[in-house]
Motif scaffolding. Structure first.
Motif, PDB file in Angstrom:
ATOM      1  N   SER A 107      -5.681  -3.291   2.284  1.00  0.00           N
ATOM      2  CA  SER A 107      -5.810  -2.832   3.665  1.00  0.00           C
ATOM      3  C   SER A 107      -5.161  -3.870   4.589  1.00  0.00           C
ATOM      4  O   SER A 107      -4.912  -5.008   4.186  1.00  0.00           O
ATOM      5  CB  SER A 107      -7.284  -2.642   4.030  1.00  0.00           C
ATOM      6  OG  SER A 107      -7.926  -3.887   4.161  1.00  0.00           O
ATOM      7  N   GLY A 125     -11.424  -2.226  -9.530  1.00  0.00           N
ATOM      8  CA  GLY A 125     -11.939  -0.953  -9.041  1.00  0.00           C
ATOM      9  C   GLY A 125     -11.013  -0.365  -7.991  1.00  0.00           C
ATOM     10  O   GLY A 125     -10.359  -1.088  -7.239  1.00  0.00           O
ATOM     11  N   GLU A 126     -10.992   0.963  -7.946  1.00  0.00           N
ATOM     12  CA  GLU A 126     -10.119   1.637  -6.989  1.00  0.00           C
ATOM     13  C   GLU A 126     -10.485   1.275  -5.544  1.00  0.00           C
ATOM     14  O   GLU A 126      -9.603   1.004  -4.725  1.00  0.00           O
ATOM     15  CB  GLU A 126     -10.224   3.148  -7.202  1.00  0.00           C
ATOM     16  CG  GLU A 126      -9.136   3.940  -6.557  1.00  0.00           C
ATOM     17  CD  GLU A 126      -9.169   5.402  -6.947  1.00  0.00           C
ATOM     18  OE1 GLU A 126      -8.655   6.196  -6.143  1.00  0.00           O
ATOM     19  OE2 GLU A 126      -9.695   5.756  -8.020  1.00  0.00           O
ATOM     20  N   LYS A 127     -11.779   1.236  -5.235  1.00  0.00           N
ATOM     21  CA  LYS A 127     -12.207   0.870  -3.882  1.00  0.00           C
ATOM     22  C   LYS A 127     -11.836  -0.577  -3.566  1.00  0.00           C
ATOM     23  O   LYS A 127     -11.440  -0.891  -2.444  1.00  0.00           O
ATOM     24  CB  LYS A 127     -13.706   1.077  -3.723  1.00  0.00           C
ATOM     25  CG  LYS A 127     -14.096   2.521  -3.624  1.00  0.00           C
ATOM     26  CD  LYS A 127     -15.581   2.673  -3.377  1.00  0.00           C
ATOM     27  CE  LYS A 127     -15.936   4.137  -3.287  1.00  0.00           C
ATOM     28  NZ  LYS A 127     -17.356   4.343  -3.000  1.00  0.00           N
ATOM     29  N   SER A 128     -11.952  -1.442  -4.555  1.00  0.00           N
ATOM     30  CA  SER A 128     -11.570  -2.843  -4.348  1.00  0.00           C
ATOM     31  C   SER A 128     -10.087  -2.957  -4.024  1.00  0.00           C
ATOM     32  O   SER A 128      -9.686  -3.758  -3.172  1.00  0.00           O
ATOM     33  CB  SER A 128     -11.878  -3.669  -5.594  1.00  0.00           C
ATOM     34  OG  SER A 128     -13.253  -3.728  -5.832  1.00  0.00           O
ATOM     35  N   HIS A 154      -8.237  -0.636  -2.607  1.00  0.00           N
ATOM     36  CA  HIS A 154      -8.041  -0.133  -1.242  1.00  0.00           C
ATOM     37  C   HIS A 154      -8.384  -1.222  -0.225  1.00  0.00           C
ATOM     38  O   HIS A 154      -7.639  -1.425   0.737  1.00  0.00           O
ATOM     39  CB  HIS A 154      -8.899   1.109  -0.982  1.00  0.00           C
ATOM     40  CG  HIS A 154      -8.284   2.372  -1.481  1.00  0.00           C
ATOM     41  ND1 HIS A 154      -7.282   3.029  -0.817  1.00  0.00           N
ATOM     42  CD2 HIS A 154      -8.535   3.097  -2.589  1.00  0.00           C
ATOM     43  CE1 HIS A 154      -6.933   4.102  -1.489  1.00  0.00           C
ATOM     44  NE2 HIS A 154      -7.688   4.174  -2.574  1.00  0.00           N
ATOM     45  N   ARG A 155      -9.491  -1.919  -0.437  1.00  0.00           N
ATOM     46  CA  ARG A 155      -9.875  -3.003   0.477  1.00  0.00           C
ATOM     47  C   ARG A 155      -8.859  -4.142   0.411  1.00  0.00           C
ATOM     48  O   ARG A 155      -8.478  -4.713   1.429  1.00  0.00           O
ATOM     49  CB  ARG A 155     -11.264  -3.526   0.132  1.00  0.00           C
ATOM     50  CG  ARG A 155     -12.387  -2.648   0.640  1.00  0.00           C
ATOM     51  CD  ARG A 155     -13.730  -3.336   0.513  1.00  0.00           C
ATOM     52  NE  ARG A 155     -14.056  -3.728  -0.848  1.00  0.00           N
ATOM     53  CZ  ARG A 155     -14.717  -2.981  -1.715  1.00  0.00           C
ATOM     54  NH1 ARG A 155     -15.144  -1.792  -1.380  1.00  0.00           N
ATOM     55  NH2 ARG A 155     -14.963  -3.426  -2.935  1.00  0.00           N
ATOM     56  N   ALA A 167      -5.643   1.024 -10.567  1.00  0.00           N
ATOM     57  CA  ALA A 167      -6.960   0.546 -11.008  1.00  0.00           C
ATOM     58  C   ALA A 167      -7.027   0.505 -12.539  1.00  0.00           C
ATOM     59  O   ALA A 167      -7.525  -0.459 -13.129  1.00  0.00           O
ATOM     60  CB  ALA A 167      -8.067   1.439 -10.448  1.00  0.00           C
ATOM     61  N   PHE A 223      -3.525   4.747  -6.404  1.00  0.00           N
ATOM     62  CA  PHE A 223      -4.552   3.718  -6.545  1.00  0.00           C
ATOM     63  C   PHE A 223      -5.361   3.915  -7.825  1.00  0.00           C
ATOM     64  O   PHE A 223      -5.799   2.951  -8.430  1.00  0.00           O
ATOM     65  CB  PHE A 223      -5.473   3.687  -5.315  1.00  0.00           C
ATOM     66  CG  PHE A 223      -4.902   2.877  -4.196  1.00  0.00           C
ATOM     67  CD1 PHE A 223      -5.115   1.515  -4.130  1.00  0.00           C
ATOM     68  CD2 PHE A 223      -4.123   3.465  -3.212  1.00  0.00           C
ATOM     69  CE1 PHE A 223      -4.587   0.750  -3.100  1.00  0.00           C
ATOM     70  CE2 PHE A 223      -3.581   2.718  -2.180  1.00  0.00           C
ATOM     71  CZ  PHE A 223      -3.822   1.359  -2.126  1.00  0.00           C
ATOM     72  N   ARG A 224      -5.549   5.154  -8.240  1.00  0.00           N
ATOM     73  CA  ARG A 224      -6.277   5.424  -9.480  1.00  0.00           C
ATOM     74  C   ARG A 224      -5.546   4.808 -10.674  1.00  0.00           C
ATOM     75  O   ARG A 224      -6.141   4.130 -11.507  1.00  0.00           O
ATOM     76  CB  ARG A 224      -6.446   6.924  -9.682  1.00  0.00           C
ATOM     77  CG  ARG A 224      -7.142   7.260 -10.997  1.00  0.00           C
ATOM     78  CD  ARG A 224      -7.481   8.711 -11.093  1.00  0.00           C
ATOM     79  NE  ARG A 224      -8.611   8.933 -10.201  1.00  0.00           N
ATOM     80  CZ  ARG A 224      -8.848  10.043  -9.542  1.00  0.00           C
ATOM     81  NH1 ARG A 224      -8.041  11.062  -9.662  1.00  0.00           N
ATOM     82  NH2 ARG A 224      -9.885  10.155  -8.758  1.00  0.00           N
ATOM     83  N   ARG A 247       0.832  -1.202   0.000  1.00  0.00           N
ATOM     84  CA  ARG A 247       0.000   0.000   0.000  1.00  0.00           C
ATOM     85  C   ARG A 247       0.871   1.258   0.000  1.00  0.00           C
ATOM     86  O   ARG A 247       0.609   2.214  -0.738  1.00  0.00           O
ATOM     87  CB  ARG A 247      -0.940  -0.024   1.205  1.00  0.00           C
ATOM     88  CG  ARG A 247      -1.971   1.064   1.204  1.00  0.00           C
ATOM     89  CD  ARG A 247      -2.990   0.935   2.335  1.00  0.00           C
ATOM     90  NE  ARG A 247      -2.381   0.837   3.654  1.00  0.00           N
ATOM     91  CZ  ARG A 247      -2.296  -0.279   4.377  1.00  0.00           C
ATOM     92  NH1 ARG A 247      -2.796  -1.411   3.934  1.00  0.00           N
ATOM     93  NH2 ARG A 247      -1.742  -0.264   5.566  1.00  0.00           N
TER      94      ARG A 247
END
Length: 90
Positions: free
Chosen positions: A74, A65-68, A70-71, A59, A55-56, A46
């Protein structure tokens, strides 16, 4: 004795300015993951993403996906091996 700089900020700046450090941190991250130290390995990955690529951009290059992402990266992330290999390849 108080620290004069934030640790995370120092690490991110060092990754950005020192390619040798970034490569060594990447090796440590992969080794940590292979040794079952997933929280540490994902944390290092990370930091590398935040300092080097974003992250953008990750992705865009992985198709996740960017949120995916991040998860996934994590401390409590649980990426599949396929997802993790895709991310580490980039």
């Amino acid at each position: 004795m108080a620290l004069t700089r934030d640790y995370k900020e120092t690490v991110l700046k060092r990754i950005q300015s020192d390619d040798g450090f970034a490569k060594a941190l990447y090796v440590e991250a992969v080794n940590a993951l292979l040794n079952g130290e997933s929280e540490e390995g994902l944390s290092m990955l990370r930091d590398l993403v935040n300092a080097k690529i974003s992250f953008r951009e990750l992705a865009k290059q992985t198709g996740f996906g960017e949120k995916s992402l991040h998860r996934m990266l994590s401390r409590r992330g649980n990426p599949t091996s396929r997802s993790l290999f895709t991310v580490t390849h980039v």
